[in-house]
Scaffold this motif. Sequence first.
Motif, PDB file in Angstrom:
ATOM      1  N   GLY A  82     -10.483  46.440  -1.563  1.00 22.71           N
ATOM      2  CA  GLY A  82     -11.234  47.370  -0.734  1.00 22.71           C
ATOM      3  C   GLY A  82     -11.780  48.516  -1.535  1.00 22.71           C
ATOM      4  O   GLY A  82     -11.464  48.689  -2.719  1.00 22.71           O
ATOM      5  N   ARG A  83     -12.602  49.332  -0.864  1.00 25.10           N
ATOM      6  CA  ARG A  83     -13.194  50.500  -1.514  1.00 25.10           C
ATOM      7  C   ARG A  83     -12.429  51.753  -1.104  1.00 25.10           C
ATOM      8  O   ARG A  83     -12.096  51.939   0.072  1.00 25.10           O
ATOM      9  N   VAL A  84     -12.151  52.611  -2.101  1.00 24.85           N
ATOM     10  CA  VAL A  84     -11.391  53.834  -1.833  1.00 24.85           C
ATOM     11  C   VAL A  84     -12.259  54.783  -1.019  1.00 24.85           C
ATOM     12  O   VAL A  84     -13.371  55.154  -1.432  1.00 24.85           O
ATOM     13  N   LYS A  85     -11.722  55.168   0.154  1.00 31.39           N
ATOM     14  CA  LYS A  85     -12.449  56.073   1.041  1.00 31.39           C
ATOM     15  C   LYS A  85     -11.966  57.511   0.904  1.00 31.39           C
ATOM     16  O   LYS A  85     -12.766  58.456   1.002  1.00 31.39           O
ATOM     17  N   LYS A  86     -10.644  57.695   0.659  1.00 29.59           N
ATOM     18  CA  LYS A  86     -10.101  59.046   0.601  1.00 29.59           C
ATOM     19  C   LYS A  86      -8.904  59.087  -0.337  1.00 29.59           C
ATOM     20  O   LYS A  86      -8.111  58.139  -0.397  1.00 29.59           O
ATOM     21  N   VAL A  87      -8.780  60.191  -1.077  1.00 25.55           N
ATOM     22  CA  VAL A  87      -7.629  60.439  -1.950  1.00 25.55           C
ATOM     23  C   VAL A  87      -6.823  61.576  -1.336  1.00 25.55           C
ATOM     24  O   VAL A  87      -7.344  62.677  -1.128  1.00 25.55           O
ATOM     25  N   HIS A  88      -5.543  61.318  -1.045  1.00 24.82           N
ATOM     26  CA  HIS A  88      -4.705  62.306  -0.351  1.00 24.82           C
ATOM     27  C   HIS A  88      -3.837  63.126  -1.305  1.00 24.82           C
ATOM     28  O   HIS A  88      -3.387  64.209  -0.927  1.00 24.82           O
ATOM     29  N   ALA A  89      -3.552  62.622  -2.510  1.00 25.87           N
ATOM     30  CA  ALA A  89      -2.665  63.325  -3.443  1.00 25.87           C
ATOM     31  C   ALA A  89      -3.247  63.247  -4.845  1.00 25.87           C
ATOM     32  O   ALA A  89      -3.797  62.215  -5.244  1.00 25.87           O
ATOM     33  N   ASP A  90      -3.107  64.349  -5.574  1.00 22.60           N
ATOM     34  CA  ASP A  90      -3.628  64.406  -6.935  1.00 22.60           C
ATOM     35  C   ASP A  90      -2.477  64.335  -7.929  1.00 22.60           C
ATOM     36  O   ASP A  90      -1.286  64.411  -7.561  1.00 22.60           O
ATOM     37  N   VAL A  91      -2.808  64.200  -9.195  1.00 24.04           N
ATOM     38  CA  VAL A  91      -1.788  64.141 -10.259  1.00 24.04           C
ATOM     39  C   VAL A  91      -0.973  65.431 -10.250  1.00 24.04           C
ATOM     40  O   VAL A  91      -1.521  66.537 -10.216  1.00 24.04           O
ATOM     41  N   GLY A  92       0.353  65.284 -10.268  1.00 25.10           N
ATOM     42  CA  GLY A  92       1.258  66.431 -10.275  1.00 25.10           C
ATOM     43  C   GLY A  92       1.707  66.875  -8.903  1.00 25.10           C
ATOM     44  O   GLY A  92       2.638  67.685  -8.798  1.00 25.10           O
ATOM     45  N   ASP A  93       1.089  66.347  -7.849  1.00 22.21           N
ATOM     46  CA  ASP A  93       1.474  66.735  -6.488  1.00 22.21           C
ATOM     47  C   ASP A  93       2.818  66.117  -6.116  1.00 22.21           C
ATOM     48  O   ASP A  93       3.129  64.985  -6.493  1.00 22.21           O
ATOM     49  N   ARG A  94       3.606  66.874  -5.361  1.00 21.28           N
ATOM     50  CA  ARG A  94       4.849  66.340  -4.824  1.00 21.28           C
ATOM     51  C   ARG A  94       4.563  65.699  -3.479  1.00 21.28           C
ATOM     52  O   ARG A  94       3.805  66.226  -2.671  1.00 21.28           O
ATOM     53  N   VAL A  95       5.201  64.573  -3.264  1.00 22.60           N
ATOM     54  CA  VAL A  95       4.987  63.837  -2.024  1.00 22.60           C
ATOM     55  C   VAL A  95       6.329  63.451  -1.433  1.00 22.60           C
ATOM     56  O   VAL A  95       7.341  63.334  -2.140  1.00 22.60           O
ATOM     57  N   LYS A  96       6.319  63.265  -0.113  1.00 22.49           N
ATOM     58  CA  LYS A  96       7.488  62.771   0.596  1.00 22.49           C
ATOM     59  C   LYS A  96       7.305  61.287   0.873  1.00 22.49           C
ATOM     60  O   LYS A  96       6.200  60.746   0.821  1.00 22.49           O
ATOM     61  N   ALA A  97       8.423  60.624   1.185  1.00 21.66           N
ATOM     62  CA  ALA A  97       8.344  59.206   1.528  1.00 21.66           C
ATOM     63  C   ALA A  97       7.387  58.994   2.697  1.00 21.66           C
ATOM     64  O   ALA A  97       7.408  59.745   3.674  1.00 21.66           O
ATOM     65  N   LYS A  98       6.523  58.008   2.591  1.00 24.65           N
ATOM     66  CA  LYS A  98       5.525  57.600   3.593  1.00 24.65           C
ATOM     67  C   LYS A  98       4.308  58.535   3.656  1.00 24.65           C
ATOM     68  O   LYS A  98       3.432  58.330   4.499  1.00 24.65           O
ATOM     69  N   ASP A  99       4.232  59.515   2.753  1.00 23.68           N
ATOM     70  CA  ASP A  99       3.007  60.321   2.684  1.00 23.68           C
ATOM     71  C   ASP A  99       1.869  59.478   2.127  1.00 23.68           C
ATOM     72  O   ASP A  99       2.069  58.712   1.173  1.00 23.68           O
ATOM     73  N   PRO A 100       0.638  59.585   2.688  1.00 20.86           N
ATOM     74  CA  PRO A 100      -0.493  58.803   2.157  1.00 20.86           C
ATOM     75  C   PRO A 100      -0.940  59.325   0.804  1.00 20.86           C
ATOM     76  O   PRO A 100      -0.912  60.534   0.547  1.00 20.86           O
ATOM     77  N   ILE A 101      -1.338  58.425  -0.049  1.00 18.16           N
ATOM     78  CA  ILE A 101      -1.830  58.788  -1.377  1.00 18.16           C
ATOM     79  C   ILE A 101      -3.305  58.409  -1.507  1.00 18.16           C
ATOM     80  O   ILE A 101      -4.130  59.237  -1.934  1.00 18.16           O
ATOM     81  N   VAL A 102      -3.676  57.190  -1.130  1.00 19.40           N
ATOM     82  CA  VAL A 102      -5.064  56.723  -1.184  1.00 19.40           C
ATOM     83  C   VAL A 102      -5.323  55.887   0.065  1.00 19.40           C
ATOM     84  O   VAL A 102      -4.466  55.093   0.480  1.00 19.40           O
ATOM     85  N   SER A 103      -6.528  56.049   0.653  1.00 16.37           N
ATOM     86  CA  SER A 103      -6.924  55.238   1.814  1.00 16.37           C
ATOM     87  C   SER A 103      -8.169  54.433   1.476  1.00 16.37           C
ATOM     88  O   SER A 103      -9.098  54.939   0.825  1.00 16.37           O
ATOM     89  N   PHE A 104      -8.194  53.170   1.953  1.00 12.69           N
ATOM     90  CA  PHE A 104      -9.361  52.311   1.777  1.00 12.69           C
ATOM     91  C   PHE A 104     -10.261  52.382   3.025  1.00 12.69           C
ATOM     92  O   PHE A 104      -9.823  52.760   4.120  1.00 12.69           O
ATOM     93  N   ASP A 105     -11.488  51.986   2.832  1.00 15.63           N
ATOM     94  CA  ASP A 105     -12.440  51.933   3.944  1.00 15.63           C
ATOM     95  C   ASP A 105     -11.992  50.853   4.936  1.00 15.63           C
ATOM     96  O   ASP A 105     -11.729  49.707   4.556  1.00 15.63           O
ATOM     97  N   VAL A 106     -11.913  51.246   6.249  1.00 11.10           N
ATOM     98  CA  VAL A 106     -11.445  50.316   7.265  1.00 11.10           C
ATOM     99  C   VAL A 106     -12.447  49.190   7.499  1.00 11.10           C
ATOM    100  O   VAL A 106     -12.078  48.025   7.698  1.00 11.10           O
ATOM    101  N   LYS A 107     -13.733  49.550   7.480  1.00 11.74           N
ATOM    102  CA  LYS A 107     -14.813  48.589   7.730  1.00 11.74           C
ATOM    103  C   LYS A 107     -14.603  47.876   9.072  1.00 11.74           C
ATOM    104  O   LYS A 107     -14.417  48.521  10.095  1.00 11.74           O
ATOM    105  N   ASP A 108     -14.619  46.513   9.060  1.00 10.48           N
ATOM    106  CA  ASP A 108     -14.513  45.776  10.318  1.00 10.48           C
ATOM    107  C   ASP A 108     -13.082  45.418  10.678  1.00 10.48           C
ATOM    108  O   ASP A 108     -12.842  44.646  11.612  1.00 10.48           O
ATOM    109  N   ASN A 109     -12.137  45.924   9.943  1.00 10.67           N
ATOM    110  CA  ASN A 109     -10.750  45.533  10.188  1.00 10.67           C
ATOM    111  C   ASN A 109     -10.249  45.998  11.556  1.00 10.67           C
ATOM    112  O   ASN A 109      -9.495  45.296  12.218  1.00 10.67           O
ATOM    113  N   GLN A 110     -10.684  47.182  11.981  1.00 10.38           N
ATOM    114  CA  GLN A 110     -10.283  47.664  13.288  1.00 10.38           C
ATOM    115  C   GLN A 110     -10.868  46.786  14.403  1.00 10.38           C
ATOM    116  O   GLN A 110     -10.186  46.455  15.385  1.00 10.38           O
TER     117      GLN A 110
END
Length: 375
Positions: free
Chosen positions: A97-125
């Motif tokens: 898929g194509r990357v639609k959004k980046v939620h975390a950058d290098v060095g960022d702290r994240v919790k379990a299940k936090d989004p990091i990268v999202s792909f384009d949904v397109k026709d999947n929905q």
Amino acid sequence: MNRSIIIAIVIAVGVTAWIASGQIDFGGDSEDNASGAAAATQAEGSAAETTGDAKNKPKIMGVRYQNFTAQPREQEIIVHGRTEANRVVDLKAEISGRVKKVHADVGDRVKAKDPIVSFDVKDNQARLQEAQALVRQREIEFNAAKKLNKKGFSSDTTFASAQAQLDSAKAQVTAMKIRLNDLVITAPFDGYIENRYAEIGDFVKDGNPIATIVESDPLLITGQISELQVGKIEVGSEGSAKLVTGETVTGKVKFIGRVANPETRTFRVELEVPNEGYKLRSGVTAEITFKASSVKAHFLSPAFLTLNDKGVLGLRAVGPDDVVEFHPVRILADTPDGIWVDGLPDTVRLIVVGQDFVRAGDTVKPDLFVAEAAQ
């Protein structure tokens, strides 16, 4: 001839005959002289014998000693190693898929299940909605087949077919939901982003890396322990580590390897330490100290150490009958105030002055060393 001349001649002949007979003694009686010479010879021999005995008799050396008693001491095993993150995971795309959004950058702290990268949904929905609509249709068909089968207007085969079609529709809905979830790459655990390989607009194929997430709280400090010392520590025992950066941390043994490295004959050991705020970094050189079972040892000055004729390190002591004994020792710890050694009897009289001038088996004249004697 004149009478006086004749008398003089007779006297002269007599004296000459007397001297020739050897009866004149200028030093006294000859037997007495022989006895005196023999006595003198015997005296000289006795004096020579006395002098030889004095030379062959060993000289007793004077030494000073101190009394030492063993004390219980916890053994310390020092291992050189480095810090390691508890977990390092490379997150990879499970679908293309194509990357639609980046939620975390290098060095960022994240919790379990936090989004990091999202792909384009397109026709999947839309495909999910289509699958859900099919499920509703299959449910109506299944319910109708069920009623007819109970009344005997439908065969069991027709009912089973309706059941299978409904299950297949539900499976398609589940697959579409999983696909939609795979369009969002989330953190599997608490940590920080060490690397991110995907940017907005990138087309990523399934299996390509997205980001690297690191968990370093708790932090691991790992090293290799020798086969002679691995049995002296156990999982859960305490340990500490001094990092080359200056920090000193404490923790507990998390893991001890069961299989030795075939080249070094050492075992991997892990010390787990807290790292709140990720202040400690991974890959830093460290000196690890493990607490082992206690042993009886002696604390003394390293100046008392000496070597025997074979070059073995040890200590000389005064044994029974004031005979010198040599005890090989092993240094357990070296401190600014002295050293801890084992290999000695519980109570021992160590030679502290003159230990380098005597050998094992020598008889000595020991003298107790006191502080005043050193001043």
